[in-house]
Design an enzyme around this catalytic site. Structure first.
Site, PDB file in Angstrom:
ATOM      1  CG  ASN A 178      -0.314  -0.268   2.489  1.00 33.24           C
ATOM      2  OD1 ASN A 178       0.263  -1.332   2.683  1.00 33.24           O
ATOM      3  ND2 ASN A 178      -0.366   0.676   3.403  1.00 33.24           N
ATOM      4  CB  SER A 223     -11.030  -2.782   1.523  1.00 29.28           C
ATOM      5  OG  SER A 223     -11.672  -1.699   2.129  1.00 29.28           O
ATOM      6  CB  ALA A 224     -16.079  -1.569  -0.987  1.00 25.12           C
ATOM      7  CG  HIS A 225     -12.156   2.399   1.700  1.00 27.63           C
ATOM      8  ND1 HIS A 225     -11.115   3.287   1.793  1.00 27.63           N
ATOM      9  CD2 HIS A 225     -11.858   1.406   2.564  1.00 27.63           C
ATOM     10  CE1 HIS A 225     -10.238   2.850   2.686  1.00 27.63           C
ATOM     11  NE2 HIS A 225     -10.671   1.705   3.161  1.00 27.63           N
ATOM     12  CB  CYS A 234      -3.158   3.526   9.023  1.00 29.10           C
ATOM     13  SG  CYS A 234      -3.932   2.767   7.616  1.00 29.10           S
TER      14      CYS A 234
HETATM   15  N1  PMP Z   1      -4.691  -3.657   3.765  1.00 31.66           N
HETATM   16  C1  PMP Z   1      -4.181  -2.753   2.910  1.00 31.66           C
HETATM   17  C2  PMP Z   1      -3.063  -3.162   2.003  1.00 31.66           C
HETATM   18  C3  PMP Z   1      -4.690  -1.459   2.884  1.00 31.66           C
HETATM   19  O1  PMP Z   1      -4.176  -0.562   2.040  1.00 31.66           O
HETATM   20  C4  PMP Z   1      -5.744  -1.115   3.760  1.00 31.66           C
HETATM   21  C5  PMP Z   1      -6.324   0.295   3.771  1.00 31.66           C
HETATM   22  N2  PMP Z   1      -5.369   1.287   4.057  1.00 31.66           N
HETATM   23  C6  PMP Z   1      -6.241  -2.099   4.619  1.00 31.66           C
HETATM   24  C7  PMP Z   1      -5.694  -3.353   4.589  1.00 31.66           C
HETATM   25  C8  PMP Z   1      -7.366  -1.803   5.581  1.00 31.66           C
HETATM   26  O2  PMP Z   1      -8.568  -1.779   4.892  1.00 31.66           O
HETATM   27  P1  PMP Z   1      -9.906  -1.203   5.574  1.00 31.66           P
HETATM   28  O3  PMP Z   1      -9.770   0.270   5.525  1.00 31.66           O
HETATM   29  O4  PMP Z   1     -11.004  -1.706   4.688  1.00 31.66           O
HETATM   30  O5  PMP Z   1      -9.985  -1.767   6.932  1.00 31.66           O
END
Ligand code: PMP
Length: 406
Positions: A158, A213-215, A340
Site C-alpha cells: 500500500n 475492501s470496497a473503498h 494510517c
Molecule cells: N490492507 C491494505 C493493504 C490497505 O491498504 C488497507 C487500507 N489502508 C487495509 C488493509 C485496511 O482496509 P480497511 O480500511 O477496509 O480496513
C-alpha cells in the site's frame, strides 16, 4: 483557498463512483429491509446482498458460498489470521503453530502477527523484501517448517505499490502440501491494493483466504470481503446472529454491500477498456519528469513490478510532512507514509524493511493516481512540487549554513 483540488492519494481511499452511489441509495430509506427477514422487504434486501455476492464471486472465480462480507479489510485480515491459528491450537490441544508474513505488510496484518507472538499463540517469522520492495519466494521457502500453517503476503504494497509474486507463492504452497504434513499450509493474501488492477482469480493464484475492501475501488467505506476456501474451517472472530452462514454475525449493511457489488463490476469494465495501461503511461510520464528535472530524488520500490497508480519518491534534504503541507496549501493532496500511520510521524516500517536508514525515510511522498487523474493535473502537480522542493531545500541549506557559521 485554492479552487480546484487535485487528489493524488487514491491508495488511501477513493471517492464513491456516482453509479455506485445511485445503486446504493434506494437501500437506505426505501428498500431498508433486514436481509434476514422473511417478508417481502427483507427478501428484496436479501436478493440485493446475494446479487452483490455473485458479482464478487465472478471476479474471484469462486463459489458464492466462499464470499463473506465484513466491515473492511482490517476485519478480514484479523478473521483470517486469528482464525487459522485458533483452529490449530484447538485441534492440537494447546500446541503452538508457526506462521510467516512479510516485514512490510499493512498494520492490520503485521500487528496481528505481532500480537499472536506477544501472546505466545504462535511462533512468527517476518520475511524482509529485497531492496526493490519485492519478496523473494526462496526467502519464504527457507522459513517453512513442519509446523508452519500459514503464509500471509500482501498482493500489492500500500505504500510503495510493489507487486508481490502471489501466484508463485500459491504454487509453492501447493508443492509443500503434496508432502505429508501434520496440518496443511494455508495461504492468505491481503489483496486490497490489487483488486483495481490485477487478477484476483483465487484458483489461478492458489490462495485459500483473500481480504478485500470496497473503498479502494470507488465503493463505500466500511465494507470488506473475506474469501475463504470452502473446505477450510476456521472459527469466526465474533459471536452473534446467524448471518453469513454463522461465520460473520451482525445485520448486513445492505447499501454498502450493494455498493461493493457495483464497484467491482465497474473495475472489470475499466480493465476491459485498458484503463490500467493508460494510467501506467501517465505514471511513467510523471516518474520520468521528476527524475529528470528534480535532483537528488529516488524512486522507492521496483519501477517495473509496481501498481499502475503508484509513485513513491524519496527527496533528499526535505521533510515529507513539510512537502505534504505545502502541496496541500496549493490544493494538491498526496500521502507520505501509509495513511494510517502518517499522523504518527514515525519512520515508515515499509521503507525501513527495504533497508533504508531512519534518516532516509523522512523525505518521502506517495502519489497515487485515480481513474480520473489527467495529464494536466500531473503537470500542475509537477510544477508546484518542483518549486516547493527547491524552496524547502534552500531553507534547510540556509539553516545548515547558519549552523556551520556559529
Ligand atoms: N490492507 C491494505 C493493504 C490497505 O491498504 C488497507 C487500507 N489502508 C487495509 C488493509 C485496511 O482496509 P480497511 O480500511 O477496509 O480496513
Amino acid at each position: 483557498m485554492p479552487k480546484k483540488i487535485i487528489y493524488l492519494d487514491n491508495a488511501a481511499t477513493t471517492p464513491v463512483d456516482k453509479k455506485v452511489l445511485q445503486k446504493m441509495l434506494p437501500y437506505f430509506s426505501e428498500k431498508f429491509g433486514n436481509a434476514m427477514s422473511l417478508h417481502t422487504m427483507g427478501e428484496e434486501a436479501g436478493d440485493a446482498v446475494e446479487e452483490a455476492r455473485e458479482n464478487i464471486a465472478k471476479i474471484l472465480n469462486c463459489d458464492v458460498q466462499e464470499i463473506f462480507f465484513t466491515s473492511g479489510a482490517t476485519e478480514s485480515n484479523n478473521t483470517a489470521i486469528k482464525g487459522v491459528v485458533k483452529r490449530y491450537i484447538q485441534e492440537f490441544k494447546g500446541e503452538i503453530p508457526h506462521i510467516i508474513t512479510s516485514a512490510f505488510e499493512h498494520h492490520s496484518v503485521l500487528d496481528v502477527f505481532k500480537s499472536l507472538e506477544r501472546d505466545k499463540k504462535a511462533e512468527v517469522s517476518f520475511v524482509a523484501p529485497k531492496a526493490d520492495g519485492v519478496i523473494d519466494v526462496d526467502d519464504l521457502k527457507k522459513e517453512i517448517k513442519n509446523n508452519t500453517i500459514l503464509i500471509s503476503i500482501m498482493y500489492v504494497n500500500n505504500e510503495i505499490g510493489t507487486i508481490q509474486p502471489i501466484k508463485e507463492i500459491g504454487d509453492l504452497v501447493k508443492e509443500v502440501n503434496k508432502k505429508q504434513r501434520k496440518s496443511p499450509l494455508i495461504f492468505h493474501t491481503d489483496a486490497v491494493q490489487a483488486l483495481n488492477y490485477f487478477t484476483c482469480d483465487v484458483e489461478y493464484l492458489g490462495v485459500d483466504l483473500m481480504s478485500l475492501s470496497a473503498h479502494k475501488i470507488y465503493g463505500p467505506k466500511g465494507i470488506g470481503v473475506l474469501y475463504k476456501r470452502k473446505n477450510l474451517n476456521i472459527p469466526p472472530l465474533m459471536n452473534g446472529g446467524g448471518q453469513e452462514r454463522n461465520f460473520r454475525p451482525g445485520t448486513h449493511s445492505v447499501p454498502q454491500i450493494v455498493g461493493f457489488g457495483e464497484a467491482i463490476k465497474l473495475v472489470k469494465k475499466r480493465l476491459e477498456k485498458g484503463e490500467d495501461k493508460k494510467m501506467k503511461e501517465k505514471r511513467d510520464y510523471l516518474i520520468e519528469k521528476i527524475l529528470k528535472e528534480i535532483p537528488d530524488v529516488y524512486l522507492n520500490g521496483s519501477r517495473e513490478k509496481r501498481s499502475p497508480n503508484n509513485i513513491h519518491f524519496r527527496f533528499d534534504s526535505v521533510e515529507g510532512e513539510s512537502l505534504l503541507m505545502k502541496l496541500d496549501m496549493e490544493g494538491i493532496e498526496v500521502g507520505t507514509g501509509s495513511a494510517c500511520s502518517s499522523a504518527s510521524l514515525q519512520a515508515s516500517h515499509v521503507l525501513l524493511a527495504l533497508g533504508l536508514k531512519q534518516e532516509q525515510t523522512h523525505g518521502s511522498l506517495r502519489i497515487t493516481l485515480g481513474k480520473d487523474t489527467c495529464k494536466k493535473d500531473l503537470d500542475y502537480f509537477f510544477s508546484k512540487l518542483k518549486k516547493i522542493v527547491t524552496d524547502l531545500r534552500k531553507i534547510s541549506g540556509n539553516v545548515l549554513d547558519e549552523f556551520k557559521n556559529k
